[in-house]
Enzyme design. Structure first.
Site, PDB file in Angstrom:
ATOM      1  N   GLY A  15       0.816  -1.227   0.139  1.00  0.00           N
ATOM      2  CA  GLY A  15      -0.080   0.003   0.047  1.00  0.00           C
ATOM      3  C   GLY A  15       0.775   1.263   0.112  1.00  0.00           C
ATOM      4  O   GLY A  15       0.527   2.145   0.373  1.00  0.00           O
ATOM      5  N   ASN A  17       1.582   3.245  -2.556  1.00  0.00           N
ATOM      6  CA  ASN A  17       0.850   3.959  -3.443  1.00  0.00           C
ATOM      7  C   ASN A  17      -0.376   4.725  -2.754  1.00  0.00           C
ATOM      8  O   ASN A  17      -0.733   5.852  -2.917  1.00  0.00           O
ATOM      9  CB  ASN A  17       0.513   3.396  -4.704  1.00  0.00           C
ATOM     10  CG  ASN A  17       1.656   3.401  -5.608  1.00  0.00           C
ATOM     11  OD1 ASN A  17       2.220   4.226  -6.158  1.00  0.00           O
ATOM     12  ND2 ASN A  17       2.378   2.207  -5.928  1.00  0.00           N
ATOM     13  N   MET A  93      -4.300  -7.242  -6.700  1.00  0.00           N
ATOM     14  CA  MET A  93      -3.881  -8.270  -7.200  1.00  0.00           C
ATOM     15  C   MET A  93      -5.122  -9.023  -7.777  1.00  0.00           C
ATOM     16  O   MET A  93      -4.864 -10.094  -7.900  1.00  0.00           O
ATOM     17  CB  MET A  93      -2.816  -8.988  -6.606  1.00  0.00           C
ATOM     18  CG  MET A  93      -1.724  -8.292  -6.114  1.00  0.00           C
ATOM     19  SD  MET A  93      -0.775  -7.350  -6.987  1.00  0.00           S
ATOM     20  CE  MET A  93       0.069  -8.703  -7.756  1.00  0.00           C
ATOM     21  N   ASN A 110      -5.776   2.544 -12.765  1.00  0.00           N
ATOM     22  CA  ASN A 110      -4.562   1.524 -12.186  1.00  0.00           C
ATOM     23  C   ASN A 110      -3.307   2.230 -12.585  1.00  0.00           C
ATOM     24  O   ASN A 110      -2.984   3.067 -13.420  1.00  0.00           O
ATOM     25  CB  ASN A 110      -4.890   0.145 -12.772  1.00  0.00           C
ATOM     26  CG  ASN A 110      -3.840  -0.881 -12.436  1.00  0.00           C
ATOM     27  OD1 ASN A 110      -3.584  -0.905 -11.176  1.00  0.00           O
ATOM     28  ND2 ASN A 110      -3.122  -1.502 -13.246  1.00  0.00           N
ATOM     29  N   HIS A 112       0.700   1.118 -12.983  1.00  0.00           N
ATOM     30  CA  HIS A 112       1.426  -0.123 -13.329  1.00  0.00           C
ATOM     31  C   HIS A 112       2.937   0.160 -13.847  1.00  0.00           C
ATOM     32  O   HIS A 112       3.242   1.184 -14.291  1.00  0.00           O
ATOM     33  CB  HIS A 112       1.056  -0.749 -14.796  1.00  0.00           C
ATOM     34  CG  HIS A 112       1.690  -1.918 -15.232  1.00  0.00           C
ATOM     35  ND1 HIS A 112       1.374  -3.315 -14.794  1.00  0.00           N
ATOM     36  CD2 HIS A 112       2.848  -2.196 -16.228  1.00  0.00           C
ATOM     37  CE1 HIS A 112       2.198  -4.218 -15.301  1.00  0.00           C
ATOM     38  NE2 HIS A 112       3.030  -3.567 -16.161  1.00  0.00           N
TER      39      HIS A 112
END
Ligand code: GRF
Length: 204
Positions: A15, A17, A93, A110, A112
């Site tokens: 976590g 982010n 995930m 999202n 990435h």
């Protein structure tokens, strides 16, 4: 979208982010509120970060559901109940099914850790490091029904230093993520993002 953007953050692990988003809100770089943190993994460290920040949490353990549809249904009702503008995947995930994605069309984002379309899927930093490419980076994108294929909102590139260790590269990629994600979310808070037929426009 309103000037105080209502977010749901979905995470599965550390976590960091999510923490970067909380920090950006606390320092007024991001006009948003996290209405709920949803994790699928009861051991996710993100839960501690939420508690620390006074954010409501829910654990929806995918192992307790017979299939993805049932899991997504539970997830969808929590999102509906929280009344959020944007669903923020931050190291979540699980792949979301098309029913949920279409219900929240263009409202799921999202992050990435690669320059998509290069290195989609799991272990993107490891893959870029092993491939000995000269640059990699970070992508923030809208979630569609593919894996890491949705319309790109922003990318930031990063040169790979020859001989750099995976640890060093990983740390630098994450540092870029922590800057980029709150910045892109603020574009939504400022109502600057338009998505039309899969094409993204960000008003200056
Ligand atoms: C990040 O690298 C993100 O790009 C990817 O999963 C990782 C999550 O890290 N989708 P954290 O849980 O935010 O620390």
């Amino acid at each position: 979208m309103p000037s105080s953007l209502k977010l749901a953050v979905l995470a599965s692990g550390n976590g960091s982010n999510f923490q970067a988003i909380l920090d950006a809100i606390a320092t007024h770089r991001l006009q948003a509120q996290v209405r709920i943190l949803i994790v699928n993994n009861p051991a996710a460290r993100a839960l501690d970060r939420a508690k620390q920040a006074g954010v409501s949490t829910v654990v929806i353990n995918h192992r307790e559901f017979p299939d993805r549809e049932a899991f997504d249904k539970a997830l969808g009702s929590w999102l509906d109940q929280a009344g959020v503008d944007l669903v923020v995947l931050a190291g979540f995930m699980r792949v979301l099914g098309s029913a949920l994605i279409n219900r929240y069309k263009n409202r799921i984002v999202n992050i990435h850790p690669s320059l998509l379309p290069a290195f989609p899927g799991l272990h993107a930093i490891e893959k870029a490091h092993a491939a000995q490419v000269t640059e990699t980076g970070v992508t923030v994108h809208i979630v569609d029904t593919g894996v890491d294929t949705g319309p790109i909102l922003a990318q930031q590139a990063l040169a790979i230093v020859p001989g750099e260790t995976l640890e060093s590269l990983g740390a630098r990629v994450h540092a870029v993520e922590h800057e980029l994600y709150p910045k892109v979310l603020q574009w939504f808070a400022e109502n600057r993002v338009k998505i039309d037929g899969g094409k993204v426009t960000v008003r200056p």
